[in-house]
Design a protein around this motif. Structure first.
Motif, mmCIF file in Angstrom:
data_model
loop_
_atom_site.group_PDB
_atom_site.id
_atom_site.type_symbol
_atom_site.label_atom_id
_atom_site.label_comp_id
_atom_site.label_asym_id
_atom_site.label_seq_id
_atom_site.Cartn_x
_atom_site.Cartn_y
_atom_site.Cartn_z
ATOM 1 N N UNK A 1 0.852 -1.188 0.000
ATOM 2 C CA UNK A 1 0.000 0.000 0.000
ATOM 3 C C UNK A 1 0.893 1.246 0.000
ATOM 4 N N UNK A 2 0.283 2.400 0.111
ATOM 5 C CA UNK A 2 1.033 3.657 0.021
ATOM 6 C C UNK A 2 1.995 3.847 1.182
ATOM 7 N N UNK A 3 1.787 3.101 2.278
ATOM 8 C CA UNK A 3 2.674 3.190 3.432
ATOM 9 C C UNK A 3 3.690 2.054 3.458
ATOM 10 N N UNK A 4 3.777 1.317 2.344
ATOM 11 C CA UNK A 4 4.721 0.207 2.184
ATOM 12 C C UNK A 4 4.424 -0.992 3.074
ATOM 13 N N UNK A 5 3.172 -1.129 3.484
ATOM 14 C CA UNK A 5 2.752 -2.346 4.162
ATOM 15 C C UNK A 5 2.414 -3.408 3.117
ATOM 16 N N UNK A 6 2.895 -4.644 3.324
ATOM 17 C CA UNK A 6 2.583 -5.687 2.368
ATOM 18 C C UNK A 6 1.113 -6.055 2.480
ATOM 19 N N UNK A 7 0.421 -6.065 1.330
ATOM 20 C CA UNK A 7 -1.029 -6.283 1.324
ATOM 21 C C UNK A 7 -1.425 -7.462 0.438
ATOM 22 N N UNK A 8 -0.482 -8.323 0.124
ATOM 23 C CA UNK A 8 -0.796 -9.448 -0.759
ATOM 24 C C UNK A 8 -1.954 -10.268 -0.211
ATOM 25 N N UNK A 9 -1.958 -10.494 1.089
ATOM 26 C CA UNK A 9 -2.998 -11.315 1.719
ATOM 27 C C UNK A 9 -4.389 -10.717 1.564
ATOM 28 N N UNK A 10 -4.461 -9.372 1.502
ATOM 29 C CA UNK A 10 -5.761 -8.700 1.434
ATOM 30 C C UNK A 10 -6.140 -8.255 0.025
ATOM 31 N N UNK A 11 -5.234 -8.417 -0.939
ATOM 32 C CA UNK A 11 -5.473 -7.901 -2.282
ATOM 33 C C UNK A 11 -6.265 -8.913 -3.117
ATOM 34 N N UNK A 12 -7.534 -8.637 -3.417
ATOM 35 C CA UNK A 12 -8.345 -9.601 -4.176
ATOM 36 C C UNK A 12 -7.814 -9.855 -5.585
ATOM 37 N N UNK A 13 -7.113 -8.874 -6.158
ATOM 38 C CA UNK A 13 -6.594 -9.052 -7.514
ATOM 39 C C UNK A 13 -5.456 -10.091 -7.529
ATOM 40 N N UNK A 14 -4.663 -10.115 -6.484
ATOM 41 C CA UNK A 14 -3.594 -11.121 -6.389
ATOM 42 C C UNK A 14 -4.204 -12.505 -6.257
ATOM 43 N N UNK A 15 -5.257 -12.608 -5.461
ATOM 44 C CA UNK A 15 -5.936 -13.903 -5.299
ATOM 45 C C UNK A 15 -6.550 -14.353 -6.623
ATOM 46 N N UNK A 16 -7.092 -13.409 -7.379
ATOM 47 C CA UNK A 16 -7.645 -13.742 -8.694
ATOM 48 C C UNK A 16 -6.533 -14.197 -9.636
ATOM 49 N N UNK A 17 -5.408 -13.499 -9.618
ATOM 50 C CA UNK A 17 -4.284 -13.862 -10.482
ATOM 51 C C UNK A 17 -3.801 -15.273 -10.158
ATOM 52 N N UNK A 18 -3.716 -15.606 -8.875
ATOM 53 C CA UNK A 18 -3.300 -16.945 -8.475
ATOM 54 C C UNK A 18 -4.326 -17.989 -8.918
ATOM 55 N N UNK A 19 -5.601 -17.658 -8.793
ATOM 56 C CA UNK A 19 -6.668 -18.571 -9.210
ATOM 57 C C UNK A 19 -6.528 -18.947 -10.687
ATOM 58 N N UNK A 20 -6.243 -17.960 -11.526
ATOM 59 C CA UNK A 20 -6.138 -18.232 -12.957
ATOM 60 C C UNK A 20 -4.802 -18.898 -13.318
ATOM 61 N N UNK A 21 -3.787 -18.628 -12.531
ATOM 62 C CA UNK A 21 -2.534 -19.385 -12.686
ATOM 63 C C UNK A 21 -2.829 -20.882 -12.501
ATOM 64 N N UNK A 22 -3.557 -21.190 -11.440
ATOM 65 C CA UNK A 22 -3.871 -22.591 -11.127
ATOM 66 C C UNK A 22 -4.740 -23.208 -12.215
ATOM 67 N N UNK A 23 -5.716 -22.462 -12.687
ATOM 68 C CA UNK A 23 -6.593 -22.972 -13.742
ATOM 69 C C UNK A 23 -5.812 -23.287 -15.013
ATOM 70 N N UNK A 24 -4.980 -22.363 -15.432
ATOM 71 C CA UNK A 24 -4.198 -22.567 -16.660
ATOM 72 C C UNK A 24 -3.257 -23.759 -16.506
ATOM 73 N N UNK A 25 -2.669 -23.894 -15.335
ATOM 74 C CA UNK A 25 -1.763 -25.027 -15.066
ATOM 75 C C UNK A 25 -2.515 -26.343 -15.081
ATOM 76 N N UNK A 26 -3.662 -26.381 -14.395
ATOM 77 C CA UNK A 26 -4.427 -27.625 -14.284
ATOM 78 C C UNK A 26 -5.066 -28.027 -15.617
#
Length: 440
Positions: A229-254
């Motif tokens: 975020x703007x304060x340099x806190x890691x937000x991967x866990x809360x970022x829905x877009x990252x979760x979506x990106x991972x979901x489609x990574x898994x789909x393409x792989x599977x």
């Protein structure tokens, strides 16, 4: 009186000699005579040519236009030093940390920019030289990326609006839409993209993607935020877009529609696969045109480009900054102002395909009329100009590349190791990144 006369005589001999030696003075630096100049000055004797050391990387193409600048500016000479992308940034970080050995002009990629901007006092505020007058020449979102407080620390080079490069002949063979406008219309979301990949694999045996991580990166870059975020806190866990990106990574792989080619560490193998028709798409920026042409020369005429599903993002693009170590800031600013003017960005676009950040040139026939043989005559500039205005820009943060390297390398191992649980491995990599940042 005799001593006084002797001193006066000696003075008449020595003083002219000192003046001669001063005029001929030796260089305190192999590129610039930095030891006898003050910041922003011309560096002493105005009759001496100022030599500007400029660091950039392969593919930037500045070496193609620098001779013209040097010809037009007889009192200034840009001395280019061209490195590999990663080496250019590492060398600059070392120089900034040591407060010595840096260039007069430094090129910095957007993915690396924030780690330098957290030390704004290391660079000149270009507003001191009139940069604010140039603002309207550039895309607003691009211009704003190098601002810290009220300081403009860089001038924009190219931009990287993402598009979908694809093999029209393979799409047609699989019964998929193959004209750019049809691909954009009928493969408009990522689910449709995956289904097209399934059809392609069934009908031709060809992989839709080189690697599922390529899809992850594209979807990640379409979000409002990335890893911090703007304060340099890691937000991967809360970022829905990252979760979506991972979901489609898994789909393409599977689904088995992506290969395991590693563009980062096994470029030769990847290039051979692209050239031999084992990979049907490449999700990349405007500069990706040169990537495909270089890596797959035997496929000339078979490629096209279309809008990527669900809206473009920005992949790459850079800035030119002037480190405070330079004693020739005014001349360095004159140089970057010239090199990044709309006219010169247009010239670089003609040479390499790097897409300008100066919208006034988008109406040039280079973009509106020029077709490219490699791309079946398609006028790629029309597409790039259209999507560039809709780019969604995210803040990367100074630790972005550290985290991305950990995730990228780790997920490549998951791509190859089919027995790995990608979701479990991904979140373990996130924890690994958190630990590394804590101990940094």
């Amino acid at each position: 009186m005799k001593g006084t006369r002797y001193f006066k005589t000696l003075l008449l001999i020595v003083l002219p000699l000192m003046l001669v030696l001063s005029a001929c003075g030796g260089s305190g630096d192999s590129v610039n005579n930095r030891t006898d100049a003050s910041p922003g000055s011309t560096g002493g004797d105005s009759s001496k040519k100022v030599k500007l050391q400029m660091w950039f990387w392969q593919g930037a193409s500045f070496e193609k236009i620098i001779p013209e600048f040097n010809k037009l500016h007889p009192d200034i000479e840009i001395v280019p030093q061209i490195y590999k992308w990663e080496d250019a940034h590492k060398k600059l970080l070392t120089a900034m940390s040591a407060d010595s050995g840096g260039p007069d002009i430094a090129m910095i990629d957007i993915s690396q920019l924030d780690q330098f901007l957290k030390y704004p006092d290391k660079f000149y505020d270009l507003n001191e030289f009139g940069a604010s007058d140039l603002k309207d020449e550039y895309l607003e979102w691009k211009w704003n990326q190098s601002i810290v407080g009220d300081k403009q620390l860089g001038l924009p080079t190219d931009i990287g609006p993402m598009v979908l490069y694809y093999r029209a002949d393979l799409f047609e063979k699989a019964g998929l839409p193959s004209a750019p406008e049809d691909v954009s219309a009928k493969i408009s979301n990522w689910d449709e993209f995956l289904e097209a990949g399934r059809t392609l694999k069934e009908k031709t045996g060809v992989d839709m993607l080189s690697n599922p991580y390529e899809l992850y990166g594209a979807i990640r870059d379409q979000g409002d935020e990335l890893y911090f975020d703007k304060d340099d806190n890691m937000i991967i866990d809360q970022n829905p877009q990252i979760k979506k990106a991972l979901e489609y990574y898994i789909k393409a792989r599977d689904m088995g529609i992506a290969g395991t080619y590693d563009q980062k560490n096994a470029l030769q193998e990847y290039s051979a696969a692209l050239n031999s028709g084992k990979i049907a798409t490449y999700i990349s920026a405007a500069w990706g045109r040169g990537h495909v042409e270089t890596r797959a020369p035997d496929t000339k005429g078979n490629w096209r480009a279309a809008k990527i599903p669900e809206g473009t993002g920005n992949m790459g693009g850079s800035f030119l900054l002037i480190p405070k170590q330079s004693k020739y800031a005014e001349q360095a600013y004159e140089a970057i102002k010239w090199m990044l003017s709309p006219e010169q960005q247009l010239e670089v676009a003609k040479i390499s395909g790097n897409f300008p950040s100066t919208p006034s040139v988008y109406g040039d026939k280079t973009f509106t009329e020029q077709g490219f043989d490699f791309w079946g005559g398609q006028k790629l500039g029309v597409l790039f100009a259209e999507v560039s205005k809709d780019v969604k820009v995210q803040r990367k943060g100074p630790n972005y590349q550290t985290v991305e390297d950990i995730i990228n390398d780790g997920m490549q191992a998951v791509t190859v190791g089919k027995s790995e649980d990608p979701e479990k491995e991904f979140w373990e990599l996130v924890e690994k990144a958190k630990t590394k940042l804590k101990n940094k």
